[in-house]
Write a protein that holds these residues in place. Structure first.
Motif, PDB file in Angstrom:
ATOM      1  N   GLU A 167       0.848  -1.186  -0.024  1.00 37.76           N
ATOM      2  CA  GLU A 167      -0.094   0.119  -0.159  1.00 37.76           C
ATOM      3  C   GLU A 167       0.892   1.260   0.004  1.00 37.76           C
ATOM      4  OE1 GLU A 167      -2.878   0.192   3.153  1.00 37.76           O
ATOM      5  OE2 GLU A 167      -3.676   2.306   2.670  1.00 37.76           O
ATOM      6  N   ASN A 212      -4.567   5.076  -1.849  1.00 39.85           N
ATOM      7  CA  ASN A 212      -5.817   5.498  -1.408  1.00 39.85           C
ATOM      8  C   ASN A 212      -6.290   6.601  -1.959  1.00 39.85           C
ATOM      9  OD1 ASN A 212      -5.784   4.351   1.714  1.00 39.85           O
ATOM     10  ND2 ASN A 212      -3.719   4.616   1.094  1.00 39.85           N
ATOM     11  N   GLU A 242      -8.313   2.348  -2.706  1.00 38.02           N
ATOM     12  CA  GLU A 242      -8.750   2.241  -1.319  1.00 38.02           C
ATOM     13  C   GLU A 242      -9.689   3.401  -1.164  1.00 38.02           C
ATOM     14  OE1 GLU A 242      -6.201   1.129   1.497  1.00 38.02           O
ATOM     15  OE2 GLU A 242      -5.439  -0.627   0.497  1.00 38.02           O
ATOM     16  N   ASP A 249     -11.763   0.576   2.733  1.00 40.04           N
ATOM     17  CA  ASP A 249     -10.836   0.852   3.779  1.00 40.04           C
ATOM     18  C   ASP A 249     -11.518   1.108   5.114  1.00 40.04           C
ATOM     19  OD1 ASP A 249      -8.266   0.914   4.865  1.00 40.04           O
ATOM     20  OD2 ASP A 249      -7.652   2.859   3.576  1.00 40.04           O
ATOM     21  N   LYS A 286     -11.347  -4.021   3.901  1.00 43.59           N
ATOM     22  CA  LYS A 286     -10.327  -3.942   4.821  1.00 43.59           C
ATOM     23  C   LYS A 286     -10.647  -3.932   6.277  1.00 43.59           C
ATOM     24  CE  LYS A 286      -6.368  -2.375   3.499  1.00 43.59           C
ATOM     25  NZ  LYS A 286      -5.088  -1.545   3.041  1.00 43.59           N
TER      26      LYS A 286
HETATM   27 MG    MG Z   1      -5.751   2.576   3.124  1.00 39.73          MG
END
Ligand code: MG
Ligand code: C2E
Ligand code: MG
Ligand code: MG
Length: 278
Positions: free
Chosen positions: A59, A122, A154, A184, A205
């Motif tokens: 990530e 993200n 995400e 997320d 997640k």
């Molecule tokens: Mg994230």
């Protein structure tokens, strides 16, 4: 006297408000400059297959190399970026930097479906609903040349505060490019299992607050919650990632629950180089 004290308090209050405001203005100005002058960095944290601990993705997490204050984490500057819409340009920069880095990654050991590791980026709610989102994504895909199947976006639950049909349409456009979607911080705020069913999401997640609540060893409410959410996500055809795995006991619980992937300090902290650089 009382009147005088009230006036002084007022002045102190005004001064505090002014200071906060001017600090924010300075921060925003400096962040904008950093964005254009190469002051931002991307760090990468591995995502591993739970059970084998094999890293299969990383990530991208933004950092700011501040000239005076050193390396800053997102908590120190993202709120200002979100407020000022600077986050849109910041996200777009991270897209390009992260995808370009990831295009060169190679995997040792057992291959993933594509044979290559994936990269997670993200996206803020503000950017997700911005008219330039898809242009930013397309540009990062083109500049990097990465296979879109290796990219996962995400989105946090805060996007769910926006119009569900709008968000759904945007996510479908993203997916049309072959890019995957992860939800997320699941379980923290506005999420419900209904959203999970109605949005085109590939991965869930689980927020690290649940993982942190896993008692070691014994049973705990968090264990039952994580087990239920994992089963439900699987029933809906989604993969499950546990965030914030710090101990082997937590990892062992998560393996027993059938959780697919893990991220956390146990497996690796965010670092300038990914585990796939060579
Ligand atoms: Mg994230
Ligand atoms: P996130 O996407 O949920 O990322 C996970 C955060 O948890 C990261 O914090 C990571 O360093 C931290 N973390 C990972 N493993 C552990 C662990 O075992 N224990 C603990 N205590 N923490 C762990 P970080 O890097 O400070 O990022 C915070 C948030 O900032 C991210 O949460 C994400 O929402 C946001 N963010 C980061 N990079 C970007 C970006 O490029 N764009 C946007 N829009 N948001 C970003
Ligand atoms: Mg998260
Ligand atoms: Mg988080």
């Amino acid at each position: 006297d009382a009147k005088r004290a009230g006036r002084d308090r007022g002045q102190v209050f005004d001064a505090a408000v002014h200071l906060r405001h001017s600090r924010r203005v300075t921060l925003e100005r400096d962040l904008r400059a950093a964005l254009h002058d190469g002051g931002l960095r991307v760090h990468f944290q591995p995502k591993v297959v739970l059970g084998s601990d094999l890293a299969v993705a990383a990530e991208a997490l933004v950092r700011w190399e501040h000239p005076q204050e050193g390396l800053l984490a997102p908590a120190a500057f993202l709120p200002v970026a979100e407020e000022s819409a600077l986050v849109v340009a910041l996200d777009a920069w991270v897209f390009e930097a992260a995808l370009t880095a990831a295009a060169a990654w190679r995997l040792d050991g057992r291959p993933t479906a594509s044979g290559l590791p994936a990269v997670n980026v993200n996206v803020s709610g503000r950017h997700l609903t911005h008219p330039d989102l898809l242009a930013h994504l397309d540009r990062a895909l083109e500049v990097s040349g990465i296979d879109p199947a290796r990219v996962e976006l995400e989105v946090t639950e805060t996007v769910l505060l926006r119009d569900l049909d709008d968000v759904r349409a945007i996510l479908l456009d993203v997916r049309e490019r072959g890019v995957r979607i992860a939800l997320d911080d699941f379980g923290t705020g506005y999420s419900s299992l209904t959203w999970l069913q109605r949005l085109p999401v590939d991965t869930v997640k689980l927020d690290r607050s649940f993982v942190g609540d896993l008692l070691s060893p014994g049973r705990s409410p968090a264990l039952d919650i994580l087990g239920s959410v994992t089963d439900l996500a699987h029933a809906l055809g989604k993969q499950v990632v546990a965030e914030g795995v710090e101990t082997r006991a937590q990892r062992d619980h998560l393996v027993a629950l059938g959780c697919d992937f893990g991220q956390g300090y146990l497996f690796g902290r965010p670092q300038p180089a990914s585990p796939f650089d060579r």
